[in-house]
Write a protein that holds these residues in place. Structure first.
Motif, mmCIF file in Angstrom:
data_model
loop_
_atom_site.group_PDB
_atom_site.id
_atom_site.type_symbol
_atom_site.label_atom_id
_atom_site.label_comp_id
_atom_site.label_asym_id
_atom_site.label_seq_id
_atom_site.Cartn_x
_atom_site.Cartn_y
_atom_site.Cartn_z
ATOM 1 N N SER A 173 2.329 -29.978 2.730
ATOM 2 C CA SER A 173 1.498 -28.802 2.472
ATOM 3 C C SER A 173 0.694 -28.427 3.718
ATOM 4 C CB SER A 173 0.626 -28.987 1.236
ATOM 5 O OG SER A 173 -0.381 -29.915 1.491
ATOM 6 N N LYS B 37 -10.440 -6.776 -0.073
ATOM 7 C CA LYS B 37 -9.916 -6.393 -1.376
ATOM 8 C C LYS B 37 -8.635 -7.141 -1.694
ATOM 9 C CE LYS B 37 -10.344 -1.923 -0.873
ATOM 10 N NZ LYS B 37 -9.826 -0.577 -0.903
ATOM 11 N N SER C 148 0.833 -1.195 0.000
ATOM 12 C CA SER C 148 0.000 0.000 0.000
ATOM 13 C C SER C 148 0.870 1.248 0.000
ATOM 14 C CB SER C 148 -0.927 -0.015 1.209
ATOM 15 O OG SER C 148 -0.465 0.865 2.183
ATOM 16 N N GLN D 111 -11.656 -9.010 9.077
ATOM 17 C CA GLN D 111 -12.315 -7.759 9.405
ATOM 18 C C GLN D 111 -12.951 -7.090 8.195
ATOM 19 O OE1 GLN D 111 -10.493 -5.127 12.118
ATOM 20 N NE2 GLN D 111 -11.156 -6.600 13.625
ATOM 21 N N PHE E 224 -0.562 -14.163 10.645
ATOM 22 C CA PHE E 224 -1.720 -13.992 11.529
ATOM 23 C C PHE E 224 -2.382 -12.638 11.287
ATOM 24 C CE2 PHE E 224 0.055 -10.896 14.486
ATOM 25 C CZ PHE E 224 1.384 -10.993 14.156
ATOM 26 N N TRP E 225 -1.562 -11.634 11.096
ATOM 27 C CA TRP E 225 -2.120 -10.289 10.914
ATOM 28 C C TRP E 225 -2.890 -10.181 9.619
ATOM 29 C CZ3 TRP E 225 -0.320 -8.069 6.484
ATOM 30 C CH2 TRP E 225 0.843 -8.613 5.959
ATOM 31 N N ARG F 196 11.437 -4.693 7.656
ATOM 32 C CA ARG F 196 10.278 -4.515 8.534
ATOM 33 C C ARG F 196 9.046 -3.992 7.809
ATOM 34 N NH1 ARG F 196 9.307 -6.515 12.845
ATOM 35 N NH2 ARG F 196 9.304 -4.913 14.435
ATOM 36 N N VAL F 197 9.234 -3.482 6.592
ATOM 37 C CA VAL F 197 8.078 -2.964 5.850
ATOM 38 C C VAL F 197 7.853 -3.747 4.556
ATOM 39 C CG1 VAL F 197 6.985 -0.950 4.827
ATOM 40 C CG2 VAL F 197 8.444 -0.669 6.824
ATOM 41 N N ARG G 273 4.041 -21.627 -1.740
ATOM 42 C CA ARG G 273 3.125 -22.773 -1.742
ATOM 43 C C ARG G 273 3.064 -23.402 -3.136
ATOM 44 N NH1 ARG G 273 -2.210 -21.827 -1.391
ATOM 45 N NH2 ARG G 273 -1.893 -19.979 -0.103
ATOM 46 N N GLN H 186 -6.236 -12.109 10.050
ATOM 47 C CA GLN H 186 -7.079 -11.341 10.964
ATOM 48 C C GLN H 186 -7.719 -10.173 10.240
ATOM 49 O OE1 GLN H 186 -8.232 -11.600 13.857
ATOM 50 N NE2 GLN H 186 -7.236 -13.578 14.090
ATOM 51 N N GLU H 187 -6.865 -9.429 9.582
ATOM 52 C CA GLU H 187 -7.308 -8.238 8.897
ATOM 53 C C GLU H 187 -8.347 -8.598 7.856
ATOM 54 O OE1 GLU H 187 -4.645 -4.426 7.691
ATOM 55 O OE2 GLU H 187 -4.221 -6.349 6.808
ATOM 56 N N ASN I 20 -1.976 -15.248 -5.064
ATOM 57 C CA ASN I 20 -1.898 -16.411 -5.928
ATOM 58 C C ASN I 20 -2.324 -16.168 -7.369
ATOM 59 O OD1 ASN I 20 -1.114 -18.925 -6.294
ATOM 60 N ND2 ASN I 20 -2.442 -19.820 -4.739
ATOM 61 N N PRO J 185 7.539 -7.873 5.072
ATOM 62 C CA PRO J 185 6.261 -8.312 5.657
ATOM 63 C C PRO J 185 5.062 -7.958 4.783
ATOM 64 C CG PRO J 185 7.543 -7.065 7.261
ATOM 65 C CD PRO J 185 8.286 -6.987 5.972
ATOM 66 N N ALA J 186 5.103 -6.786 4.143
ATOM 67 C CA ALA J 186 3.952 -6.390 3.332
ATOM 68 C C ALA J 186 3.761 -7.345 2.160
ATOM 69 C CB ALA J 186 4.117 -4.961 2.831
ATOM 70 N N LYS K 67 -7.670 -10.020 -0.840
ATOM 71 C CA LYS K 67 -7.794 -11.456 -1.048
ATOM 72 C C LYS K 67 -7.516 -11.821 -2.505
ATOM 73 C CE LYS K 67 -8.825 -15.201 1.197
ATOM 74 N NZ LYS K 67 -8.597 -15.496 2.598
#
Ligand code: ADP
Ligand code: MG
Lengths: 267, 256, 276
Positions: free
Chosen positions: C240, C264, C152, C260, C252-253, C172-173, C187, C256-257, C270, C176-177, C266
């Motif tokens: 797998s 978008k 983002s 909520q 996890f984040w 750190r940005v 995968r 989780q997000e 892949n 992870p992003a 999602k």
């Protein structure tokens, strides 16, 4: 420039002024900002209002050094700003987007300090203290997505404070929050300003908010946008949501600004 | 216009750069010619194989069998996926099986398939169908499950009968997901087709690669590898085109 | 009382998800029990063979060898794929310039180079590792590029406004992003790697689970062939599943997000599909 001086706490010696001289900005051949001049003294709160699309975000991005102006310049304490500087803390409208979702609140606040090389224990302690300052003593361990919008925006403010910014730039910071939360956060901004003696530039399209928060309201309008009016708000240093907003002067400021903004649209 | 042309030129330069590195490797002897033959010889073979009678036949076999497998796999997977997606209990019960199937490397089934069917095109089609079945199935299930709750409520409150619900609501709603599944499966079908041919020497590009290699004609093998890559690019391109047409409504409604 | 309910809940939950697989296995056991077909030996015997071969034979050794090739190959692919992806994803011009080349290279069926590499480099572990690494590299690379590009702009702006230094930004940005996409790429790469692991052992190999299966089938040892094949299936499933666990942990984040509001994202995952 501006002689209106409400009772202010003593300035820290390092506090610097922010000045904008002849700033213009175009995207390609679209002129967004034209020849803006303004000056923010240490400890002052300035609100910039203007209709949507006027170029408020553009101005703030130029002020913060995120974007170079097309001509003219921005100075902090006399030094030209070309890249983001350490004196400025930014609070974005998009609070969701500006939080790192993989970090807890306290880590989010401490992260810029890690960039400054502050040791871990120290930066976490400072982050916790700042979270307390913004009224969030117990949410440090939560992740952003476990917090409401208002809380996230408080964390964003805590991050700016922890960074030791003495100029806070806020882009429509409370625009997407509900009314009650917005009032609480406005009061938070006022109390921080008293406590910490920082200067604040807040961009908003909400005229009430501008008048309530600011010592001075700058009205931007037109294509390209220019400063069409500067209104000194003499409502004193102690303001609160009920009495200040009921003050007849508040209504006068409000209608004066509203008129300014609507005039070009009607023409 | 000028911008696009410049980009085009630079993309060409990037390809030339790779070729130049290749040539340099050959000249300096850093790349073993047994692994990567000289670039000009491979280039020559890319033209030369076109003239070979077995080339068109091999291409035809690979593509035709891949499409047959894809077709069979998808025809089985789409209805199954929607049914599974419609009923949470069925979804639960089949999840483990599906996870097993999707993580199974189909190539490992080859020895058994060869024992059962012999090294025939039918065997290849079976392998491809199995491999294509799972991506389509999985996408279809998630498509059928992701049905917008408001739509679900609307259907229930208007008491739409089951067959209409299947054809007029579930199938179109799952469309974008099914299309993703089919796109993945299209790629898979070519990969498996070539893979099976290489191992079992059933007719197709893979067999030509294996044969060329065993006659020590590595450059010819690379020419065929080049065309197998081209085939993949072409299919992806065609699929993108088709998808844009079929799913116009979806692209429009999700455009922000 | 309460504890008992929880236990009952867990048991019921488990039953709901395993009754069908269990029934199918039982059905297979039953249907094949009297089988005299050469190609479909009784499942019970296949299991017996499997256990015997692991305990007394060297099926275990073959499996471990294959797994170690897979692990090393994947490790190379992840390191190089993510590193290159981070660089290319940040440099838009570079990405555009290289995109036709990359799209072509990734469209080449990785199995196609197996005979050449294996026959040229011999039967050792190195050529197999090379093939696995090469095949797994592309999905990881392309997904990393996608992930970096999808970061983002608000996050990037924030990092810039707070003058986050480059190395912190990367670890750190940016990383992870892009991680949800990277994990999706890994995968896919895992599936590709598994296939290449097996294929590379079909060609000139004297060990490994793929070798075990072909060797058994050419000797017409049908039970061993089935046993090896089932073992590969089990291995794929376990790998797998483990990977899925790891993904849930690390992201996890993200999940989780997702639960909520921001669904978008999602759809972004892949894009590069297709194991096999
Ligand atoms: N990156 C950009 N490129 C081109 N035009 C832009 C860009 N960013 C903003 N604009 C245009 O500049 C004008 C001012 O935008 P902005 O500063 O976001 O206004 P505000 O924040 O006051 O709503 C708008 O007309 C917008 O369309
Ligand atoms: Mg704005």
């Amino acid at each position: 420039m501006n002689i209106m001086t409400p009772v202010k706490p003593p300035m820290p010696a390092r506090a610097k002024s922010l000045s904008v001289e002849g700033l213009s900005k175009s995207y390609g051949n679209i002129h967004v900002l034209s020849d803006l001049n303004l000056r923010v003294e240490p400890g002052e709160v300035i609100a910039i209002v203007g209709p949507s699309g006027a170029g408020k975000t553009t101005l703030l991005r130029c002020l913060s050094g995120l974007m170079p102006p097309t001509s003219g310049g921005v100075k902090v304490g006399g030094e030209p700003v070309r890249e983001p500087v350490a004196e400025i803390g930014l609070v974005f409208q998009d609070y969701r987007g500006s939080m790192l979702p993989w970090m807890r609140a306290v880590e989010n606040v401490a992260f810029p300090l890690q960039g400054k090389g502050v040791p871990k224990a120290e930066r976490l302690a400072r982050a916790r203290a700042c979270l307390e300052d913004v009224g969030l003593p117990d949410v440090g361990e939560r992740y952003p997505w476990q917090m409401s919008g208002g809380m996230q925006q408080r964390v964003a403010i805590a991050r700016a404070i922890a960074y030791d910014a003495h100029i806070l730039l806020m882009d429509e910071p409370f625009g997407s929050l509900d009314a009650q939360t917005r009032f609480d956060l406005e009061d938070l901004v006022l109390s921080l300003r008293k406590q910490l003696a920082i200067s604040i530039v807040v961009v908003t399209h909400d005229i009430d908010e501008a008048v309530y928060l600011a010592d001075r309201v700058i009205v931007l309008s037109g294509h390209p946008a220019t400063v069409i009016d500067t209104v000194d708000i003499e409502l004193g240093a102690n303001r609160d949501q009920i009495t200040t907003k009921a003050d007849p002067r508040f209504a006068q400021y409000r209608s004066r600004i509203l008129e300014q903004i609507r005039r070009p649209a009607a023409a | 216009m000028g911008e696009g042309f410049r980009l085009f030129i630079w993309q060409g330069v990037a390809i030339l750069f790779v070729v130049a590195i290749w040539a340099l490797g050959n000249v300096t002897g850093l790349i073993d010619v047994a692994i990567l033959p000289p670039v000009q010889i491979v280039g020559y073979q890319i033209i030369a194989v076109l003239a070979r009678p077995e080339f068109a036949a091999a291409m035809g076999h690979t593509v035709f069998d891949a499409l047959r497998g894809l077709l069979i796999g998808s025809i089985l997977a789409i209805p199954a996926g929607i049914l599974i997606g419609m009923f949470p209990a069925v979804e639960r019960a089949t999840r483990m099986l599906i996870d097993f199937g999707r993580s199974f490397p189909v190539i490992a089934l080859l020895p058994i398939l060869v024992l059962l069917f012999g090294a025939t095109s039918e065997m290849k089609v079976v392998a491809i169908a199995i491999a294509c079945f799972f991506p389509v199935l999985i996408q279809t299930i998630s498509g059928a499950r992701r049905l917008d709750p408001t739509i679900v409520d609307t259907i229930r409150s208007y008491r739409i009968p089951a067959h209409l619900r299947f054809f007029k609501v579930l199938l179109p709603a799952a469309g974008p997901y099914i299309s993703t599944g089919l796109r993945i499966a299209t790629t898979v079908s070519i990969l498996v087709s070539v893979g099976v041919e290489i191992v079992s020497l059933t007719p197709g590009i893979g067999r030509e690669i294996s044969l060329a290699r065993s006659y020590n004609e590595t450059a010819t093998a690379f020419a065929y590898i080049f065309f197998s890559g081209l085939l993949g690019v072409l299919l992806t391109f065609l699929w993108d085109r088709l998808e844009a047409r079929l799913l116009g409504w979806h692209l429009r409604s999700t455009a922000e | 009382m309460f504890v008992r309910y929880v236990v009952v809940d867990i048991v019921v939950d488990l039953l709901r998800s395993i009754w069908l697989p269990v029934c199918l296995v039982l059905l297979w056991l039953y249907a094949s029990s009297g089988s005299t077909s050469v190609y479909f030996p009784p499942l019970a015997e296949i299991f017996a063979t499997l256990v015997r071969e692991i305990v007394h034979g060297d099926l275990g050794r073959h499996l471990l060898l294959s797994l170690s090739n897979l692990a090393v190959g994947m490790a190379f692919a992840i390191v190089f794929g993510v590193a290159c992806g981070l660089v290319i994803g940040r440099a838009e011009t570079w990405r555009r310039i290289w995109s036709p080349t990359l799209n072509f290279l990734r469209a080449v069926p990785p199995a196609a180079i197996v005979p050449i590499i294996i026959i040229a480099l011999g039967v050792g572990a190195a050529p197999k590792i090379f093939v696995i690494a090469l095949g797994s590299f592309w999905p990881i690379l392309l997904n990393t590029i996608d992930g970096v590009r999808g970061t983002s702009p608000a996050l990037i702006e924030t990092a810039r406004a707070y003058r986050i230094p480059a190395f912190l930004f990367v670890f750190r940005v940016a990383l992870p992003a892009a991680l949800p996409q990277i994990m999706a790429g890994i995968r896919v790469a895992l599936a590709v790697g598994l296939v290449l692991m097996v294929i590379s052992e079909f060609f000139g190999a004297d060990a490994g689970i793929g070798f075990y299966i072909t060797d058994a089938s050419t000797r017409f040892a049908i039970q061993e062939t089935w046993a090896g094949t089932l073992l590969v299936g089990a291995m794929g499933y376990v790998l797998s599943s483990l990977f899925l666990q790891l993904e849930r942990r690390l992201l996890f984040w993200y999940f989780q997000e997702d639960g909520q509001a921001s669904s978008k994202r999602k759809g972004r995952r892949n894009k590069v599909g297709g194991g096999q």
